[in-house]
Motif scaffolding. Sequence first.
Motif, PDB file in Angstrom:
ATOM      1  N   ILE A 112       0.849  -1.205   0.000  1.00  0.00           N
ATOM      2  CA  ILE A 112       0.000   0.000   0.000  1.00  0.00           C
ATOM      3  C   ILE A 112       0.885   1.256   0.000  1.00  0.00           C
ATOM      4  N   PRO A 113       0.619   2.203  -0.894  1.00  0.00           N
ATOM      5  CA  PRO A 113       1.391   3.454  -0.883  1.00  0.00           C
ATOM      6  C   PRO A 113       1.172   4.229   0.423  1.00  0.00           C
ATOM      7  N   PHE A 114       2.142   5.045   0.774  1.00  0.00           N
ATOM      8  CA  PHE A 114       2.041   5.795   2.037  1.00  0.00           C
ATOM      9  C   PHE A 114       2.343   7.275   1.801  1.00  0.00           C
ATOM     10  N   LEU A 115       1.731   8.068   2.666  1.00  0.00           N
ATOM     11  CA  LEU A 115       1.930   9.515   2.594  1.00  0.00           C
ATOM     12  C   LEU A 115       2.250  10.034   3.989  1.00  0.00           C
ATOM     13  N   PRO A 116       3.455  10.544   4.211  1.00  0.00           N
ATOM     14  CA  PRO A 116       3.747  11.095   5.543  1.00  0.00           C
ATOM     15  C   PRO A 116       3.311  12.558   5.640  1.00  0.00           C
ATOM     16  N   THR A 117       2.960  12.988   6.845  1.00  0.00           N
ATOM     17  CA  THR A 117       2.807  14.424   7.099  1.00  0.00           C
ATOM     18  C   THR A 117       4.229  14.981   7.255  1.00  0.00           C
ATOM     19  N   ASP A 165      11.760   8.282   2.891  1.00  0.00           N
ATOM     20  CA  ASP A 165      11.274   9.014   1.712  1.00  0.00           C
ATOM     21  C   ASP A 165      11.709   8.321   0.421  1.00  0.00           C
ATOM     22  N   SER A 166      12.815   7.582   0.485  1.00  0.00           N
ATOM     23  CA  SER A 166      13.335   6.932  -0.716  1.00  0.00           C
ATOM     24  C   SER A 166      12.579   5.638  -1.054  1.00  0.00           C
ATOM     25  N   HIS A 167      11.635   5.233  -0.215  1.00  0.00           N
ATOM     26  CA  HIS A 167      10.895   3.980  -0.455  1.00  0.00           C
ATOM     27  C   HIS A 167      10.072   4.113  -1.736  1.00  0.00           C
ATOM     28  N   PRO A 168      10.049   3.062  -2.570  1.00  0.00           N
ATOM     29  CA  PRO A 168       9.327   3.176  -3.854  1.00  0.00           C
ATOM     30  C   PRO A 168       7.827   3.406  -3.705  1.00  0.00           C
ATOM     31  N   LEU A 169       7.238   3.122  -2.546  1.00  0.00           N
ATOM     32  CA  LEU A 169       5.793   3.328  -2.395  1.00  0.00           C
ATOM     33  C   LEU A 169       5.453   4.697  -1.779  1.00  0.00           C
ATOM     34  N   SER A 170       6.440   5.560  -1.699  1.00  0.00           N
ATOM     35  CA  SER A 170       6.158   6.898  -1.161  1.00  0.00           C
ATOM     36  C   SER A 170       5.270   7.685  -2.117  1.00  0.00           C
ATOM     37  N   ALA A 171       4.180   8.224  -1.577  1.00  0.00           N
ATOM     38  CA  ALA A 171       3.255   9.009  -2.398  1.00  0.00           C
ATOM     39  C   ALA A 171       3.453  10.509  -2.183  1.00  0.00           C
ATOM     40  N   THR A 172       4.551  10.886  -1.528  1.00  0.00           N
ATOM     41  CA  THR A 172       4.755  12.306  -1.217  1.00  0.00           C
ATOM     42  C   THR A 172       4.694  13.170  -2.466  1.00  0.00           C
ATOM     43  N   ALA A 173       5.344  12.718  -3.528  1.00  0.00           N
ATOM     44  CA  ALA A 173       5.375  13.545  -4.743  1.00  0.00           C
ATOM     45  C   ALA A 173       4.104  13.379  -5.574  1.00  0.00           C
ATOM     46  N   ALA A 174       3.163  12.562  -5.071  1.00  0.00           N
ATOM     47  CA  ALA A 174       1.870  12.418  -5.769  1.00  0.00           C
ATOM     48  C   ALA A 174       0.754  12.680  -4.766  1.00  0.00           C
ATOM     49  N   ARG A 175       0.987  13.664  -3.880  1.00  0.00           N
ATOM     50  CA  ARG A 175       0.101  13.888  -2.736  1.00  0.00           C
ATOM     51  C   ARG A 175      -1.348  14.145  -3.159  1.00  0.00           C
ATOM     52  N   SER A 176      -1.535  15.051  -4.131  1.00  0.00           N
ATOM     53  CA  SER A 176      -2.909  15.418  -4.510  1.00  0.00           C
ATOM     54  C   SER A 176      -3.652  14.212  -5.061  1.00  0.00           C
ATOM     55  N   LEU A 177      -2.977  13.446  -5.891  1.00  0.00           N
ATOM     56  CA  LEU A 177      -3.609  12.249  -6.458  1.00  0.00           C
ATOM     57  C   LEU A 177      -3.931  11.258  -5.336  1.00  0.00           C
ATOM     58  N   ALA A 178      -2.970  11.054  -4.459  1.00  0.00           N
ATOM     59  CA  ALA A 178      -3.136  10.040  -3.407  1.00  0.00           C
ATOM     60  C   ALA A 178      -4.323  10.370  -2.505  1.00  0.00           C
TER      61      ALA A 178
END
Length: 570
Positions: free
Chosen positions: A243-248, A257-270
């Motif tokens: 499951i992708p993850f989004l940190p505050t 942050d380097s994990h491939p499932l990080s959704a930080t750079a796709a925050r709005s979509l996520a």
Amino acid sequence: MAAATVDGSALAGRALAAAGARHMFGVVGIPVTSLASRAAAAGVRFLAFRNEQSAGYAAAAYGFLTGTPGLLLTVSGPGCVHGLAGVSHATANAWPLLMVSGSCDQADAGRGDFQELDQIAATKPFAKFAVKATTIADIPRLVFQALAAATSGRPGGCYLDIPSDVLHQTIPESEAADLIASAAAESAASNPSPPKQKSLDEGIEKAADLLRRAERPLVVIGKGAAYARAEEAIQKLVDTTGIPFLPTPMGKGVVPDSHPLSATAARSLAIGQCDVALVVGARLNWLLHFGEPPKWSKDVKFILVDVCEEEIELRKPHVGIVGDAKRVVELINREIKDNPFCLARSHPWVEAITKKAKDNVLKMEAQLAKDVVPFNFMTPLRIIRDAILAEGSPAPVVVSEGANTMDVGRAVLVQNEPRTRLDAGTWGTMGVGLGYCIAAAVAEPERLVVAVEGDSGFGFSAMEVETLVRYQLPVVVIVFNNNGVYGGDRRGPDEITGPYKDDPAPTSFVPAAGYDKMMEAFGGKGYLVKTPDELKSALSESFRARKPAVINCIIDPYAGAESGRMQHKN
Ligand code: ADP
């Protein structure tokens, strides 16, 4: 020979040490000077600040970093009032803190005594527990109680008032030891109420089931999860379920942050398209757009994990689980293990997130790759990011505040280890940086501390650079100097009118202020940098030295936006 006695100051110091305190931040003066040195003699290192506000921010950050209450010591009256900045900031961020203040003589209260204030009334609105020792014998019990209150349930700020006359009372040595021993025993015996196991089990089952059936699940990681040291459990959940993850902002690093499932750079979509969001240790407040449309889908089902029952009641999630983040996620992992599932990397949702994130990262990297001089925000932040990454593990603690400096920094700087980012937090508090630096340096002595500060944020507590030098802490402060708040004077001609039109703009500071010289005035190392090469060389030298340094980094005053990303609110 008279029996040895102990006064209130020494008893308080010993009780704090017996309760496990290791550091205390504050400003001494009447009537607590002796308390600071007595505590230090008992093993509680006292870090003497230049103002209570930054000492309070230090204590707040210390609570977050260590999971034990940060201690703040202040003098009576005005000292206590200044300390409220730290108490309120800790409570707003759900971090444990205990402020201990001296107060006026009880016999003279109400008659206009020196620095007289009803400090219990003053602290109550900001503290989850506020109590006064009215006699020396109260001290040990109240120390243990107040420390326990700071960490129990939702962590927060607490207050212990010790009047001047109580600090000066004495008791025999043997009685002091007994009082401390019985306070410790009483505290150990008072277990918090046991969790309601049945509703916990039900919540875990429901959460696992909802995640399993979700088409577009997301794990949202808040700073409560970082505080709970839930990193192993959450990483395992992400790795086993895909499951992708989004940190505050301060949840960054719980999963790298380097994990491939990080959704930080796709925050709005996520957040805009997920159908089930497991939110661990984060409030659905302004930072997460209240969990409402248009940022979130109106059909999203929230699973909230929070130690605070009122938080769950407030948000009315689909599934609410009251409990410690680490334990709850471990239980979810166990539940999933019996009936495992995993989204493949080719799953449309995972693919959509990873593709969007990759595209956005590529766009940002293209911006970052340019060497823009005079500096914008991107170029120096890229250089700082690379220098921090080159440090490897243990990663430096990054302290960040300012409008553009913090906003752009959040996207550019990388956190691969938990609790390595400290910023303005839930309240958007500016002026926290130097206090945070001092707390991080003593709480995490194996890590370098790197502060990336707007010139305004830095200025709130800039005098604490002397504290950095005095204790020789391994802290490098980089000041993004753009001549003022949001970049100094940006007024249009229609705003420069009236009788005070020749005054400097409310947003502007002395241009090209010599913050590096300020550090040098105290014997620390100062650098003035205007180009990529100058910045690289200053970072490499100061990181290697691990000594207090200020890098005065001159930024184009026209770079960045007014109010950063919060323009709509100004
Ligand atoms: P962020 O700013 O990262 O979104 P918040 O400060 O809004 O995070 O939320 C943190 C939440 O974590 C608070 O609601 C707090 O009650 C909760 N919390 C604190 N400690 C724990 C813990 N040990 N386990 C679970 N939740 C916790």
